[in-house]
Each structure stands twice: as structure tokens, then as C-alpha cells.
Write a protein that holds these residues in place. Structure first.
Motif, PDB file in Angstrom:
ATOM      1  N   LYS A 275       4.302   9.340  -4.345  1.00 45.54           N
ATOM      2  CA  LYS A 275       2.821   8.955  -5.598  1.00 45.54           C
ATOM      3  C   LYS A 275       2.419   7.748  -5.237  1.00 45.54           C
ATOM      4  CE  LYS A 275       2.716   9.115 -10.903  1.00 45.54           C
ATOM      5  NZ  LYS A 275       3.105   8.954 -11.800  1.00 45.54           N
ATOM      6  N   THR A 276       1.086   7.720  -5.611  1.00 43.93           N
ATOM      7  CA  THR A 276       0.421   6.288  -5.329  1.00 43.93           C
ATOM      8  C   THR A 276      -0.027   5.698  -6.586  1.00 43.93           C
ATOM      9  OG1 THR A 276      -1.574   7.016  -4.462  1.00 43.93           O
ATOM     10  CG2 THR A 276       0.068   6.110  -3.398  1.00 43.93           C
ATOM     11  N   THR A 277      -1.204   5.031  -7.104  1.00 43.69           N
ATOM     12  CA  THR A 277      -1.943   5.206  -8.030  1.00 43.69           C
ATOM     13  C   THR A 277      -3.339   5.908  -8.167  1.00 43.69           C
ATOM     14  OG1 THR A 277      -2.730   3.325  -7.039  1.00 43.69           O
ATOM     15  CG2 THR A 277      -1.286   2.657  -8.625  1.00 43.69           C
ATOM     16  N   TRP A 278      -3.224   6.927  -6.802  1.00 46.30           N
ATOM     17  CA  TRP A 278      -4.205   7.484  -7.095  1.00 46.30           C
ATOM     18  C   TRP A 278      -4.594   8.690  -7.097  1.00 46.30           C
ATOM     19  CZ3 TRP A 278      -9.601   6.857  -6.013  1.00 46.30           C
ATOM     20  CH2 TRP A 278      -9.883   8.333  -6.376  1.00 46.30           C
ATOM     21  N   ALA A 279      -2.790   9.656  -7.224  1.00 41.43           N
ATOM     22  CA  ALA A 279      -2.233  10.910  -7.446  1.00 41.43           C
ATOM     23  C   ALA A 279      -0.783  11.043  -7.464  1.00 41.43           C
ATOM     24  CB  ALA A 279      -2.828  11.817  -6.531  1.00 41.43           C
ATOM     25  N   ASP A 280      -0.713  11.564  -7.613  1.00 40.99           N
ATOM     26  CA  ASP A 280       1.806  12.332  -7.309  1.00 40.99           C
ATOM     27  C   ASP A 280       1.414  12.411  -5.848  1.00 40.99           C
ATOM     28  OD1 ASP A 280       1.886  11.215 -10.031  1.00 40.99           O
ATOM     29  OD2 ASP A 280       1.907  12.513 -11.012  1.00 40.99           O
TER      30      ASP A 280
ATOM     31  N   GLY B 208     -11.888  -2.437  -3.151  1.00 43.15           N
ATOM     32  CA  GLY B 208     -11.575  -3.623  -3.489  1.00 43.15           C
ATOM     33  C   GLY B 208     -10.498  -3.340  -4.122  1.00 43.15           C
ATOM     34  N   HIS B 209      -9.787  -2.531  -4.960  1.00 42.07           N
ATOM     35  CA  HIS B 209      -8.680  -2.107  -5.491  1.00 42.07           C
ATOM     36  C   HIS B 209      -7.993  -1.164  -5.238  1.00 42.07           C
ATOM     37  CE1 HIS B 209     -11.154  -3.337  -9.208  1.00 42.07           C
ATOM     38  NE2 HIS B 209     -11.843  -2.148  -8.186  1.00 42.07           N
ATOM     39  N   TRP B 210      -8.027  -0.250  -3.844  1.00 43.52           N
ATOM     40  CA  TRP B 210      -7.312   0.738  -2.753  1.00 43.52           C
ATOM     41  C   TRP B 210      -8.143   0.418  -1.711  1.00 43.52           C
ATOM     42  CZ3 TRP B 210      -9.528   4.608  -0.665  1.00 43.52           C
ATOM     43  CH2 TRP B 210     -10.013   5.302  -1.310  1.00 43.52           C
ATOM     44  N   TRP B 211      -6.797   0.632  -0.859  1.00 42.96           N
ATOM     45  CA  TRP B 211      -7.325   0.331   0.891  1.00 42.96           C
ATOM     46  C   TRP B 211      -6.372   1.913   1.494  1.00 42.96           C
ATOM     47  CZ3 TRP B 211     -11.983  -1.876   1.865  1.00 42.96           C
ATOM     48  CH2 TRP B 211     -12.116  -2.904   0.638  1.00 42.96           C
ATOM     49  N   ILE B 212      -6.551   2.593   2.227  1.00 41.54           N
ATOM     50  CA  ILE B 212      -6.693   3.209   3.918  1.00 41.54           C
ATOM     51  C   ILE B 212      -6.748   2.481   4.563  1.00 41.54           C
ATOM     52  CG2 ILE B 212      -5.964   4.770   5.150  1.00 41.54           C
ATOM     53  CD1 ILE B 212      -7.075   6.374   2.418  1.00 41.54           C
ATOM     54  N   THR B 213      -5.361   1.602   5.537  1.00 35.18           N
ATOM     55  CA  THR B 213      -5.698   1.077   6.417  1.00 35.18           C
ATOM     56  C   THR B 213      -5.020   0.994   8.016  1.00 35.18           C
ATOM     57  OG1 THR B 213      -3.300  -0.264   6.512  1.00 35.18           O
ATOM     58  CG2 THR B 213      -5.719  -1.238   5.139  1.00 35.18           C
ATOM     59  N   LEU B 214      -5.660   0.472   9.092  1.00 33.62           N
ATOM     60  CA  LEU B 214      -4.846   0.441  10.147  1.00 33.62           C
ATOM     61  C   LEU B 214      -4.011  -0.908   9.430  1.00 33.62           C
ATOM     62  CD1 LEU B 214      -7.843   1.240  12.953  1.00 33.62           C
ATOM     63  CD2 LEU B 214      -5.899   2.850  12.309  1.00 33.62           C
ATOM     64  N   ASP B 215      -2.492  -0.433   9.910  1.00 33.58           N
ATOM     65  CA  ASP B 215      -1.430  -1.606  10.045  1.00 33.58           C
ATOM     66  C   ASP B 215      -1.163  -1.752  11.418  1.00 33.58           C
ATOM     67  OD1 ASP B 215       0.416  -3.299   8.977  1.00 33.58           O
ATOM     68  OD2 ASP B 215       1.947  -2.187   8.324  1.00 33.58           O
ATOM     69  N   TYR B 216      -1.343  -3.465  11.735  1.00 38.02           N
ATOM     70  CA  TYR B 216      -0.636  -3.917  12.673  1.00 38.02           C
ATOM     71  C   TYR B 216       0.527  -4.758  13.107  1.00 38.02           C
ATOM     72  CZ  TYR B 216      -5.106  -1.880  15.330  1.00 38.02           C
ATOM     73  OH  TYR B 216      -5.672  -0.695  15.789  1.00 38.02           O
TER      74      TYR B 216
ATOM     75  N   ILE C  50      -2.681   0.884   0.601  1.00 37.36           N
ATOM     76  CA  ILE C  50      -2.842  -0.267  -0.069  1.00 37.36           C
ATOM     77  C   ILE C  50      -3.158  -0.703  -1.524  1.00 37.36           C
ATOM     78  CG2 ILE C  50      -2.646  -2.992  -0.343  1.00 37.36           C
ATOM     79  CD1 ILE C  50      -2.394  -2.994   3.061  1.00 37.36           C
ATOM     80  N   ASP C  51      -3.082  -1.054  -2.815  1.00 34.19           N
ATOM     81  CA  ASP C  51      -3.721  -0.732  -3.980  1.00 34.19           C
ATOM     82  C   ASP C  51      -3.041  -2.874  -4.036  1.00 34.19           C
ATOM     83  OD1 ASP C  51      -3.397  -1.436  -6.497  1.00 34.19           O
ATOM     84  OD2 ASP C  51      -3.731   0.822  -6.193  1.00 34.19           O
TER      85      ASP C  51
ATOM     86  N   ASP D 202       2.400  -0.887  -1.402  1.00 36.16           N
ATOM     87  CA  ASP D 202       2.075  -1.022   0.134  1.00 36.16           C
ATOM     88  C   ASP D 202       2.684   0.103   0.493  1.00 36.16           C
ATOM     89  OD1 ASP D 202       1.891  -1.487   2.883  1.00 36.16           O
ATOM     90  OD2 ASP D 202       2.163  -3.989   2.166  1.00 36.16           O
ATOM     91  N   ILE D 203       2.344   1.593   1.112  1.00 39.15           N
ATOM     92  CA  ILE D 203       2.758   2.390   1.350  1.00 39.15           C
ATOM     93  C   ILE D 203       3.354   3.430   2.218  1.00 39.15           C
ATOM     94  CG2 ILE D 203       3.553   4.813   0.080  1.00 39.15           C
ATOM     95  CD1 ILE D 203       2.623   3.977  -2.602  1.00 39.15           C
TER      96      ILE D 203
END
Length: 161
Positions: free
Chosen positions: A61-66, A112-120, A131-132, A138-139
């Protein structure tokens, strides 16, 4: 569901320029990373913009949806500092500082409040993260951009009944 590259994109609202090999080389040098091959292939069809409306199914679950996160837009690569494109991974450093995000991220989409990222953070081969900033989320989303892309589904699958 593997989406055909030509069926992925909708509007290039900010009119980002076509992606060239020279732009990719310069962007990777400035960002200090090697961008995923599938990501580059997508951007060569259209250099960022709005997608045809996709979602990534989630078990966490994220802050966006379950059960999913959105991918209604995907940032491109714009080197022109005068560009007002909001679809631009080259703004990652600024946004990381502005929003207090972890280092070693390339922002793929977000508001700005949430992001989908390439995490290096752990490797030169990035994972995908949700990331929210406001809720300290940070999921882990996917082990690679290729996995992320291959598991995207139409956002209609999550439309409220």
C-alpha cells in the motif's frame, strides 16, 4: 502486459525535442549515471510527456492507493536550461534538494509530493522506487526499469467501480 513502444505515448505537451545519442551521452555525464536501455528506447519514440494512462500494480500500500501507483506521464531529457518543460529528468538534482529526497535518484515522474524514481543508491543499475516526501514513504517498486515497464497495465484496471 508488455506495451508496444508506439502505443505508450500520448501528448508531448511541452514539445520536448527529439532525443539524440549526443543528448543521451551529455545527460548521463551530467547525471553521473547510465540510464536504462528500455527507458532510452521509449524516449527515442517520444522524449517524455503524457502516457496513454498506465499503472503499476503494487502489493504494498502507498499513499496513492492500496494496490497500484500511476504512470500518466514520464519525464524526458531536455538539456536546454531555458526550457520550461516539466517533463525533464535533468531537473532531478534541483528537485532532490527542493523536496529533501534521498541522493542518487533520477526522477521519472511525480508532482513534488510523490515521485517514481530510478534509484542508484545501492548500484549503478537502478531499481524503481516510490517516494512520498510528505509521508516518509520510500518503497521498492521494481528491480529494474525493464521489470517496471513490462508490468505496467492500463489505469482502467484500477478504475473505481
Amino acid at each position: 502486459m508488455k506495451i508496444d513502444f508506439t502505443e505508450f505515448w500520448d501528448s508531448n505537451y511541452y514539445n520536448n525535442p527529439d532525443l539524440t545519442d549526443e543528448i543521451i551521452i551529455q545527460a548521463e555525464r551530467q547525471l553521473g549515471v547510465k540510464l536504462p536501455e528500455i527507458f532510452i528506447k521509449l524516449l527515442k519514440v517520444q522524449n517524455g510527456g503524457y502516457t496513454k494512462g498506465f499503472a503499476f500494480p503494487m502489493r504494498t500500500k502507498t499513499t496513492w492507493a492500496d494496490n497500484h501507483i500511476p504512470l500518466s506521464e514520464l519525464f524526458g531529457i531536455v538539456l536546454d536550461e531555458k526550457s520550461d518543460s516539466a517533463h525533464n529528468i535533468m531537473q532531478s538534482s534541483y528537485m532532490i534538494e527542493e523536496w529533501g529526497l534521498p541522493d542518487k535518484q533520477v526522477l521519472l515522474t511525480g508532482d513534488g509530493h510523490w515521485w517514481i524514481t530510478l534509484d542508484y543508491r545501492l548500484s549503478d543499475k537502478p531499481t524503481i522506487r516510490w517516494i512520498d516526501c510528505e509521508c516518509d514513504e520510500d518503497i521498492h517498486v521494481a528491480n529494474s526499469f525493464e521489470e517496471f515497464y513490462n508490468r505496467l497495465v492500463s489505469e482502467d484496471e484500477f478504475a473505481e467501480q
